[in-house]
Write an enzyme that holds these catalytic residues in place. Sequence first.
Site, PDB file in Angstrom:
ATOM      1  N   THR A   1       8.088   4.063   8.183  1.00 49.87           N
ATOM      2  CA  THR A   1       8.433   2.744   8.703  1.00 49.87           C
ATOM      3  C   THR A   1       7.503   1.676   8.120  1.00 49.87           C
ATOM      4  O   THR A   1       6.580   1.977   7.359  1.00 49.87           O
ATOM      5  CB  THR A   1       8.352   2.732  10.235  1.00 49.87           C
ATOM      6  OG1 THR A   1       7.051   3.148  10.645  1.00 49.87           O
ATOM      7  CG2 THR A   1       9.390   3.682  10.824  1.00 49.87           C
ATOM      8  N   TYR A   2       7.719   0.431   8.529  1.00 49.89           N
ATOM      9  CA  TYR A   2       6.987  -0.717   7.978  1.00 49.89           C
ATOM     10  C   TYR A   2       5.470  -0.521   8.113  1.00 49.89           C
ATOM     11  O   TYR A   2       4.974  -0.205   9.197  1.00 49.89           O
ATOM     12  CB  TYR A   2       7.413  -1.990   8.715  1.00 49.89           C
ATOM     13  CG  TYR A   2       6.838  -3.256   8.136  1.00 49.89           C
ATOM     14  CD1 TYR A   2       7.323  -3.786   6.951  1.00 49.89           C
ATOM     15  CD2 TYR A   2       5.785  -3.911   8.776  1.00 49.89           C
ATOM     16  CE1 TYR A   2       6.796  -4.951   6.420  1.00 49.89           C
ATOM     17  CE2 TYR A   2       5.249  -5.080   8.248  1.00 49.89           C
ATOM     18  CZ  TYR A   2       5.755  -5.590   7.075  1.00 49.89           C
ATOM     19  OH  TYR A   2       5.224  -6.734   6.546  1.00 49.89           O
ATOM     20  N   PRO A   3       4.721  -0.700   7.021  1.00 49.83           N
ATOM     21  CA  PRO A   3       3.293  -0.351   7.043  1.00 49.83           C
ATOM     22  C   PRO A   3       2.343  -1.409   7.594  1.00 49.83           C
ATOM     23  O   PRO A   3       1.301  -1.074   8.162  1.00 49.83           O
ATOM     24  CB  PRO A   3       2.980  -0.085   5.563  1.00 49.83           C
ATOM     25  CG  PRO A   3       3.941  -0.950   4.811  1.00 49.83           C
ATOM     26  CD  PRO A   3       5.188  -1.006   5.654  1.00 49.83           C
ATOM     27  N   ARG A   4       2.658  -2.696   7.452  1.00 49.67           N
ATOM     28  CA  ARG A   4       1.687  -3.744   7.799  1.00 49.67           C
ATOM     29  C   ARG A   4       1.728  -4.047   9.301  1.00 49.67           C
ATOM     30  O   ARG A   4       2.184  -5.103   9.722  1.00 49.67           O
ATOM     31  CB  ARG A   4       1.944  -5.002   6.980  1.00 49.67           C
ATOM     32  CG  ARG A   4       1.632  -4.834   5.493  1.00 49.67           C
ATOM     33  CD  ARG A   4       2.128  -6.023   4.686  1.00 49.67           C
ATOM     34  NE  ARG A   4       1.699  -5.957   3.302  1.00 49.67           N
ATOM     35  CZ  ARG A   4       2.312  -5.258   2.354  1.00 49.67           C
ATOM     36  NH1 ARG A   4       3.392  -4.537   2.669  1.00 49.67           N
ATOM     37  NH2 ARG A   4       1.863  -5.235   1.120  1.00 49.67           N
TER      38      ARG A   4
END
Length: 528
Positions: free
Chosen positions: A170-173
């Site tokens: 999933t989205y890392p940041r």
Amino acid sequence: EAFKDLKDGHDYDALYAAARCRSESDWIVGLNATRYYTVRHGRIGGSGDRVLWSIGRVQTPVLAMIVERDDAILQFRPQFFWELTTRYREVVFKYTGKRFEKPEKAQVLLDKIMGQPFAITGIVAKEKKEQPPQLFDLTTLQREINKLHGLSAADTLAATQNLYEKKVVTYPRTDSRYLSKDLQPRIPQILSQLKTLRPEEIAVLNLTKLPFSKRIIDDTKVSDHHAIIPTGVAPRGLSAHEQLVYEAITTQFIAAFYPVCLKNITTVNGVSNGVPFEAKGTQIVEPGWTALFANKKQSQEAAEEQTLPVFAHDETGPHEPSLREGKTIPPKHFTENSLLGAMEAAGKLVEDDSLREALKERGIGTPATRAAIIETLLSRNYIQRDKKQLRCTDMGRCLIALQLDPGEFMGGISGYIRTLIKNGTAERLDLGRWGNCPLCGKEVVKGKRAYGCSGWKDGCEFVLEPECKGVALTAKQIQVLLQQRILPQPVRIEDEPRMLILSTQGMVMDLGLPAAERQKKVEKTDRP
């Protein structure tokens, strides 16, 4: 699903405002402070080419943290101590009192118990539960990968971004270690898809009755993005870095649903001729989630744990007492792992109550920018990598010495810049006083042979010798060092021009002259 549950855009005005504040404060600091320091101090030390002194809202406080840590290590003087221990039935018991600063006092107790029997006076056993690890946010993932594999924060982010673009994570940041409630129904399906990769590990779990605790599902702890987890899509064609990161994310995800680790912690008390001792031991009853991390390196504390035999209350027997000499160790240089942790917990370093509360759960920088901040400091040669360690350079030290109080970056950005330029432009040297102590802030006074803090009766140990490596310092140079922390004009040491600064720990240090040539990044070949 997202289009079925659209929300009003104004619900996210606070996120927009926060991003705008960060952007504008970066702009205010970058443009004004960088231009001011470059114009005013670009040729400090008499260098030919003008040095571009880069100042940043986040990068400068981070550099100050590294400089202060390196200065503390240089200033550190080990203190010797002695510990009284005894070996009874192959178990090491430690004296329960404080460590001894002088061997004579320790020897008195050693002589007292030498040849005397040892008796067990108490046995206390208690069960300890270690909860499974929480899911990864970006900073925790970067720290873990750096600690285990030496990968830089930037490389970890790049690998995670690639995994995200390949739709396997999933989205890392993200700065959250939790999942939102709406994701809960999808978790069993993701674990089921991962069975082809981790059949034995997932076979332990009952996918119909997963333990969805508040440590995993909590809408209040998810702002814009939830924790990093695998999507269940089978990975293909991963690079070495991507494989390391994917394995870490997947293992952490599975471990979050594993049972707790059960340990028995046993404390055994003993005495010999009135001198009390204690030994501790740990026995793992149920490994639980720790079984997934069998190859993980043990912590120092865990490595020193000893297995205890069965003791009986009031049993006695011979023992082997001894003294162990040791010495205190200095703080450790920052690694990317520890620096990321310090950036995340930067609020603890702030004295102002309101600022500390504001930084309580955010620190400085964001998960998305912390890696870039470290790379920026490296590219400008303010810090260098030494294997896993991050150390400041002479250029970095010089820049921090030019700043009267880097910690004020945590406060009002615009007000700080105005004060910075106003104070910097004025003639700051006060010939009627020596200056402030760099350790406690009190006035410095002149003694018979050196300069010292007026608060010496209160325990301040700051002393400034009027000589540095054979160079006698004039009274005015002492005032400049104490009031401005740096001598703008170089001195010659061993026939080489050097710049003197007063470090964050009150040491006079000689640095190489700042030069534009020295701002080039030094590449290291031993980076993983």
